[in-house]
Scaffold this motif. Structure first.
Motif, PDB file in Angstrom:
ATOM      1  N   ARG A  21      23.784  30.034  16.409  1.00  0.00           N
ATOM      2  CA  ARG A  21      22.841  29.008  16.844  1.00  0.00           C
ATOM      3  C   ARG A  21      21.905  29.612  17.893  1.00  0.00           C
ATOM      4  N   ILE A  22      20.614  29.375  17.727  1.00  0.00           N
ATOM      5  CA  ILE A  22      19.608  29.940  18.621  1.00  0.00           C
ATOM      6  C   ILE A  22      18.799  28.797  19.238  1.00  0.00           C
ATOM      7  N   GLY A  23      18.698  28.779  20.565  1.00  0.00           N
ATOM      8  CA  GLY A  23      17.836  27.853  21.276  1.00  0.00           C
ATOM      9  C   GLY A  23      16.863  28.655  22.114  1.00  0.00           C
ATOM     10  N   MET A  24      15.601  28.251  22.081  1.00  0.00           N
ATOM     11  CA  MET A  24      14.585  28.966  22.848  1.00  0.00           C
ATOM     12  C   MET A  24      13.644  27.960  23.500  1.00  0.00           C
ATOM     13  N   VAL A  25      12.952  28.409  24.537  1.00  0.00           N
ATOM     14  CA  VAL A  25      12.056  27.536  25.285  1.00  0.00           C
ATOM     15  C   VAL A  25      10.732  28.245  25.570  1.00  0.00           C
ATOM     16  N   LEU A  26       9.679  27.435  25.693  1.00  0.00           N
ATOM     17  CA  LEU A  26       8.319  27.919  25.905  1.00  0.00           C
ATOM     18  C   LEU A  26       7.505  26.726  26.401  1.00  0.00           C
ATOM     19  N   THR A  27       6.346  26.961  26.947  1.00  0.00           N
ATOM     20  CA  THR A  27       5.483  25.840  27.326  1.00  0.00           C
ATOM     21  C   THR A  27       4.259  25.800  26.418  1.00  0.00           C
ATOM     22  N   LEU A  28       3.629  24.642  26.407  1.00  0.00           N
ATOM     23  CA  LEU A  28       2.447  24.410  25.599  1.00  0.00           C
ATOM     24  C   LEU A  28       1.280  24.129  26.529  1.00  0.00           C
ATOM     25  N   ASN A  29       0.147  24.722  26.252  1.00  0.00           N
ATOM     26  CA  ASN A  29      -1.048  24.434  27.046  1.00  0.00           C
ATOM     27  C   ASN A  29      -1.441  22.974  26.820  1.00  0.00           C
ATOM     28  N   ALA A  30      -1.690  22.247  27.893  1.00  0.00           N
ATOM     29  CA  ALA A  30      -1.962  20.811  27.814  1.00  0.00           C
ATOM     30  C   ALA A  30      -3.137  20.488  26.897  1.00  0.00           C
TER      31      ALA A  30
ATOM     32  N   LEU B  92       8.319  23.165  25.178  1.00  0.00           N
ATOM     33  CA  LEU B  92       8.766  23.266  23.797  1.00  0.00           C
ATOM     34  C   LEU B  92      10.186  23.821  23.784  1.00  0.00           C
ATOM     35  N   PHE B  93      11.033  23.211  22.988  1.00  0.00           N
ATOM     36  CA  PHE B  93      12.398  23.696  22.786  1.00  0.00           C
ATOM     37  C   PHE B  93      12.594  23.863  21.295  1.00  0.00           C
ATOM     38  N   SER B  94      13.014  25.039  20.882  1.00  0.00           N
ATOM     39  CA  SER B  94      13.286  25.248  19.463  1.00  0.00           C
ATOM     40  C   SER B  94      14.768  25.524  19.263  1.00  0.00           C
ATOM     41  N   TYR B  95      15.240  25.071  18.112  1.00  0.00           N
ATOM     42  CA  TYR B  95      16.638  25.277  17.731  1.00  0.00           C
ATOM     43  C   TYR B  95      16.657  25.674  16.261  1.00  0.00           C
ATOM     44  N   TYR B  96      17.468  26.677  15.953  1.00  0.00           N
ATOM     45  CA  TYR B  96      17.712  27.000  14.545  1.00  0.00           C
ATOM     46  C   TYR B  96      19.062  27.670  14.402  1.00  0.00           C
ATOM     47  N   GLU B  97      19.495  27.706  13.167  1.00  0.00           N
ATOM     48  CA  GLU B  97      20.755  28.354  12.837  1.00  0.00           C
ATOM     49  C   GLU B  97      20.450  29.584  12.003  1.00  0.00           C
ATOM     50  N   TYR B  98      20.982  30.708  12.429  1.00  0.00           N
ATOM     51  CA  TYR B  98      20.801  31.969  11.719  1.00  0.00           C
ATOM     52  C   TYR B  98      22.039  32.220  10.872  1.00  0.00           C
ATOM     53  N   THR B  99      21.840  32.357   9.565  1.00  0.00           N
ATOM     54  CA  THR B  99      22.968  32.497   8.642  1.00  0.00           C
ATOM     55  C   THR B  99      23.090  33.892   8.038  1.00  0.00           C
TER      56      THR B  99
ATOM     57  N   ILE C 278      11.707  32.194  24.984  1.00  0.00           N
ATOM     58  CA  ILE C 278      12.829  32.737  25.754  1.00  0.00           C
ATOM     59  C   ILE C 278      14.128  32.142  25.218  1.00  0.00           C
ATOM     60  N   GLU C 279      15.024  33.033  24.771  1.00  0.00           N
ATOM     61  CA  GLU C 279      16.312  32.569  24.264  1.00  0.00           C
ATOM     62  C   GLU C 279      17.144  31.964  25.383  1.00  0.00           C
TER      63      GLU C 279
END
Length: 109
Positions: A3-12, A52-59, A100-101
């Protein structure tokens, strides 16, 4: 599965554009994500922080190779070239970090 979670910001000023891009993600990009063994990929947006928060599963079995495959794909590079101007790394990002993980500290099935 990893399971991978990462974070980033978005320009307004790019929020609407980013949402539009992802509401109409290119089929080639979706195919590449799947070809690189990524499943259950989700991106969440938290406003007003524009986080921004992303989540995915690497199989797959070779994460680095699959990420290199994705990065080498010309269509993916084109997609990134339109998405990246919408984003900005966190202030705490190290040199060269974008998304960023995050550490996986809890999970319940």
């Amino acid at each position: 599965m990893q399971r991978i979670g990462m974070v980033l910001t978005l320009n307004a000023d790019k929020i609407a554009e980013y949402k539009r891009l992802h509401a109409n993600a290119w089929p080639e990009i979706l195919d590449m994500i799947k070809a690189c063994n990524i499943r259950n990929y989700t991106i969440f947006l938290r406003e007003p922080e524009n986080l921004l928060f992303s989540y995915y599963e690497y199989t797959g079995t070779d994460y680095e190779a699959d990420m290199a495959k994705m990065a080498a794909d010309p269509k993916t590079q084109e997609w990134w070239s339109v998405c990246m101007p919408c984003q900005k790394p966190l202030d705490t990002a190290r040199e060269g970090e974008w998304w960023i993980e995050m550490e996986d500290v809890f999970h319940l099935d």
